[in-house]
Design a protein around this motif. Sequence first.
Motif, PDB file in Angstrom:
ATOM      1  N   PHE A 197     121.334  95.729 141.892  1.00  0.00           N
ATOM      2  CA  PHE A 197     120.774  95.405 143.202  1.00  0.00           C
ATOM      3  C   PHE A 197     119.550  94.513 143.101  1.00  0.00           C
ATOM      4  CE2 PHE A 197     117.604  95.885 146.308  1.00  0.00           C
ATOM      5  CZ  PHE A 197     116.573  96.609 145.776  1.00  0.00           C
ATOM      6  N   LEU A 198     118.674  94.815 142.158  1.00  0.00           N
ATOM      7  CA  LEU A 198     117.388  94.139 142.180  1.00  0.00           C
ATOM      8  C   LEU A 198     117.384  92.795 141.483  1.00  0.00           C
ATOM      9  CD1 LEU A 198     115.144  97.199 142.193  1.00  0.00           C
ATOM     10  CD2 LEU A 198     115.129  95.346 143.835  1.00  0.00           C
ATOM     11  N   THR A 199     118.549  92.318 141.089  1.00  0.00           N
ATOM     12  CA  THR A 199     118.593  90.908 140.737  1.00  0.00           C
ATOM     13  C   THR A 199     118.427  90.067 141.994  1.00  0.00           C
ATOM     14  OG1 THR A 199     120.992  90.905 140.946  1.00  0.00           O
ATOM     15  CG2 THR A 199     120.078  91.219 138.747  1.00  0.00           C
ATOM     16  N   LEU A 200     118.471  90.690 143.147  1.00  0.00           N
ATOM     17  CA  LEU A 200     118.470  89.932 144.399  1.00  0.00           C
ATOM     18  C   LEU A 200     117.259  89.037 144.562  1.00  0.00           C
ATOM     19  CD1 LEU A 200     116.323  91.196 146.688  1.00  0.00           C
ATOM     20  CD2 LEU A 200     117.954  93.059 146.609  1.00  0.00           C
ATOM     21  N   LEU A 201     116.121  89.414 143.976  1.00  0.00           N
ATOM     22  CA  LEU A 201     114.924  88.642 144.274  1.00  0.00           C
ATOM     23  C   LEU A 201     114.932  87.274 143.633  1.00  0.00           C
ATOM     24  CD1 LEU A 201     112.141  91.326 144.386  1.00  0.00           C
ATOM     25  CD2 LEU A 201     113.352  90.201 146.232  1.00  0.00           C
ATOM     26  N   TRP A 202     115.599  87.124 142.486  1.00  0.00           N
ATOM     27  CA  TRP A 202     115.660  85.778 141.952  1.00  0.00           C
ATOM     28  C   TRP A 202     116.539  84.882 142.817  1.00  0.00           C
ATOM     29  CZ3 TRP A 202     120.381  83.858 140.425  1.00  0.00           C
ATOM     30  CH2 TRP A 202     121.372  84.770 140.046  1.00  0.00           C
ATOM     31  N   LEU A 203     117.298  85.486 143.696  1.00  0.00           N
ATOM     32  CA  LEU A 203     118.137  84.707 144.590  1.00  0.00           C
ATOM     33  C   LEU A 203     117.350  84.104 145.746  1.00  0.00           C
ATOM     34  CD1 LEU A 203     121.080  87.218 144.604  1.00  0.00           C
ATOM     35  CD2 LEU A 203     120.805  85.179 143.214  1.00  0.00           C
ATOM     36  N   LYS A 214     110.339  92.307 156.213  1.00  0.00           N
ATOM     37  CA  LYS A 214     110.503  93.443 157.105  1.00  0.00           C
ATOM     38  C   LYS A 214     109.149  93.838 157.684  1.00  0.00           C
ATOM     39  CE  LYS A 214     112.285  97.410 158.763  1.00  0.00           C
ATOM     40  NZ  LYS A 214     113.324  97.489 159.804  1.00  0.00           N
ATOM     41  N   LEU A 215     109.094  94.014 158.997  1.00  0.00           N
ATOM     42  CA  LEU A 215     107.913  94.556 159.658  1.00  0.00           C
ATOM     43  C   LEU A 215     108.314  95.820 160.412  1.00  0.00           C
ATOM     44  CD1 LEU A 215     106.166  91.351 161.084  1.00  0.00           C
ATOM     45  CD2 LEU A 215     105.427  92.747 159.148  1.00  0.00           C
ATOM     46  N   TYR A 216     107.394  96.767 160.475  1.00  0.00           N
ATOM     47  CA  TYR A 216     107.624  98.004 161.203  1.00  0.00           C
ATOM     48  C   TYR A 216     106.867  97.946 162.535  1.00  0.00           C
ATOM     49  CZ  TYR A 216     109.633  99.629 156.853  1.00  0.00           C
ATOM     50  OH  TYR A 216     110.424  99.756 155.734  1.00  0.00           O
ATOM     51  N   TYR A 217     107.125  98.915 163.393  1.00  0.00           N
ATOM     52  CA  TYR A 217     106.551  98.883 164.738  1.00  0.00           C
ATOM     53  C   TYR A 217     105.031  98.850 164.709  1.00  0.00           C
ATOM     54  CZ  TYR A 217     111.234  99.970 166.423  1.00  0.00           C
ATOM     55  OH  TYR A 217     112.573  99.924 166.685  1.00  0.00           O
ATOM     56  N   PHE A 235     117.487  91.763 153.019  1.00  0.00           N
ATOM     57  CA  PHE A 235     117.369  92.336 151.680  1.00  0.00           C
ATOM     58  C   PHE A 235     117.299  93.862 151.671  1.00  0.00           C
ATOM     59  CE2 PHE A 235     115.350  88.079 151.113  1.00  0.00           C
ATOM     60  CZ  PHE A 235     116.359  87.548 150.326  1.00  0.00           C
ATOM     61  N   ASP A 236     116.875  94.482 152.767  1.00  0.00           N
ATOM     62  CA  ASP A 236     116.816  95.944 152.853  1.00  0.00           C
ATOM     63  C   ASP A 236     116.032  96.528 151.677  1.00  0.00           C
ATOM     64  OD1 ASP A 236     117.312  98.388 154.020  1.00  0.00           O
ATOM     65  OD2 ASP A 236     119.245  98.666 153.020  1.00  0.00           O
ATOM     66  N   LEU A 237     114.892  95.923 151.390  1.00  0.00           N
ATOM     67  CA  LEU A 237     114.117  96.312 150.212  1.00  0.00           C
ATOM     68  C   LEU A 237     113.570  97.732 150.304  1.00  0.00           C
ATOM     69  CD1 LEU A 237     112.078  93.027 149.621  1.00  0.00           C
ATOM     70  CD2 LEU A 237     114.027  93.850 148.299  1.00  0.00           C
ATOM     71  N   SER A 238     113.132  98.138 151.466  1.00  0.00           N
ATOM     72  CA  SER A 238     112.438  99.416 151.585  1.00  0.00           C
ATOM     73  C   SER A 238     113.317 100.604 151.200  1.00  0.00           C
ATOM     74  CB  SER A 238     111.894  99.600 153.005  1.00  0.00           C
ATOM     75  OG  SER A 238     110.952  98.584 153.323  1.00  0.00           O
ATOM     76  N   THR A 239     114.559 100.615 151.674  1.00  0.00           N
ATOM     77  CA  THR A 239     115.424 101.753 151.364  1.00  0.00           C
ATOM     78  C   THR A 239     115.817 101.761 149.892  1.00  0.00           C
ATOM     79  OG1 THR A 239     117.432 100.536 151.971  1.00  0.00           O
ATOM     80  CG2 THR A 239     116.357 101.818 153.696  1.00  0.00           C
ATOM     81  N   ARG A 240     115.774 100.635 149.242  1.00  0.00           N
ATOM     82  CA  ARG A 240     116.154 100.554 147.839  1.00  0.00           C
ATOM     83  C   ARG A 240     114.975 100.773 146.902  1.00  0.00           C
ATOM     84  NH1 ARG A 240     121.345  98.245 147.761  1.00  0.00           N
ATOM     85  NH2 ARG A 240     121.933  97.300 149.734  1.00  0.00           N
ATOM     86  N   GLY A 286     123.614  91.491 143.555  1.00  0.00           N
ATOM     87  CA  GLY A 286     122.474  91.506 144.465  1.00  0.00           C
ATOM     88  C   GLY A 286     122.759  90.755 145.747  1.00  0.00           C
ATOM     89  N   ARG A 287     121.688  90.593 146.495  1.00  0.00           N
ATOM     90  CA  ARG A 287     121.777  89.976 147.811  1.00  0.00           C
ATOM     91  C   ARG A 287     120.933  88.716 147.830  1.00  0.00           C
ATOM     92  NH1 ARG A 287     124.212  89.916 153.041  1.00  0.00           N
ATOM     93  NH2 ARG A 287     122.747  88.778 154.327  1.00  0.00           N
ATOM     94  N   GLY A 288     121.554  87.599 148.151  1.00  0.00           N
ATOM     95  CA  GLY A 288     120.817  86.369 148.370  1.00  0.00           C
ATOM     96  C   GLY A 288     120.470  86.220 149.830  1.00  0.00           C
ATOM     97  N   LEU A 289     119.661  85.220 150.130  1.00  0.00           N
ATOM     98  CA  LEU A 289     119.271  84.988 151.509  1.00  0.00           C
ATOM     99  C   LEU A 289     120.483  84.740 152.393  1.00  0.00           C
ATOM    100  CD1 LEU A 289     116.700  84.646 153.289  1.00  0.00           C
ATOM    101  CD2 LEU A 289     116.945  82.190 152.923  1.00  0.00           C
TER     102      LEU A 289
END
Length: 418
Positions: free
Chosen positions: A6-12, A81-84, A137-142, A247-250
């Motif tokens: 999953f965390l190869t996503l950031l190089w994407l 990601k921003l929260y309320y 990217f859904d980074l927080s849950t991962r 992973g997830r790219g943009l």
Amino acid sequence: MRKAGFLTLLWLCITLLPQGLQAQEQPLYETDTVYFTANRKKISIPFQLVHNLIIIPVQINNSQPLNFILDSGVRNTIVTKLYYSDSLDLKEADIITLQGLGNGYSIDAYYSTGNNMFLPGIRGDNHTVYVLLEDVFDLSTRMGMPVHGIIGYDIFKNFIVKVNYNRKLLTLYRPDYNIKKKRRAEEYPLLIEGTKPYLFGTVEQHNGDTLGVKLIVDTGASHSLSLYLPTHKQLSLPPKVVEAYLGRGLSGDIHGKIGRLKAFKLGRHELQNLTTSYPDEEGIRLALNVADRNGNLGSDILKRFTVIFDYPHKRMMLLPNHRYKEPFSYNMAGFEVSTPLPGTNFYIVSNVVDNSAAKRVGVKSGDQLLSINGRDCRELPLQELLELLESRPGRKLRLRLKRSQEVIRVDFVLQSRI
């Protein structure tokens, strides 16, 4: 849990492009100024390390401290990601369309200039920020905690950056500071092209071939190495590989294969039997013609050293730490972990791998992890839980799981599939 998945996503993220600028020269936003707020030579900032990634506190304008991943492969600051309760008070914001790596679509984002950026003891003026309108990217849950974005070049270009992975301490030095090389450290030329840092190393493949490779140095990739097969006719897959979601790219997901490389050599350092990812050509098409690179070097290698990034003097130093001889592993448990309530130790099984040890004993996606070898998961930070799941081949794990209202107990042994 994708230690090399999953965390190869950031190089994407590194080819983040405004869609309307792809066919023309892209502007480099060099008008910002980042500096110490007091007359000092260095500042040290503790960081959190999760999935091999560095997380530091960053404020933008009047925001509270936000959690950003420090990524040497990223040019622009990206809010994912921003929260309320979060407020950035962005300056001069316009909506643009962005495109990156992956098989999918473009997304919209706010593009904003003229912002202020703050780290402890540091201020940045006229800062450029992209705010994604979709949390792709859904980074927080991962990551097991709220993660708000990614920052990179704005830090590396303005300071000499020392990353002590052992102490989880980031030290920023003034660019004119004279850092003396320690006896056991080795220094390498660092090639800065555009805003990206590159090193030259040597890979040794299963067939005995050795070849030089040009790699982007990427603190935002949790894997060890990623190699792009189409960039060199001698690059080839190892004899044993597994299909993997990398992973997830943009612009969508990246798939490929993961296997073991016989050795990677960088100066006098030689790392053996590395887990290495080989992304499918379709997912990395935008990266194939960038800077003639053959892949990237990630944090599963970098964490084995104290690393000094010295952009002002175009060099990098590596000093081995106690992790230097640790073996490289990949998802020995056969499933991944997500945290649907970031910031809490509430863990859910996701993406159970076919033919894995976990699959054979009946572990299913959606199961809640209650305990591992008698340790209550509520008392385990994500990084400690991952270390248990990736400890060593042959280790027996006893899991208590909750499925609907039923508590299930399963035993299995960690095994390497590559």
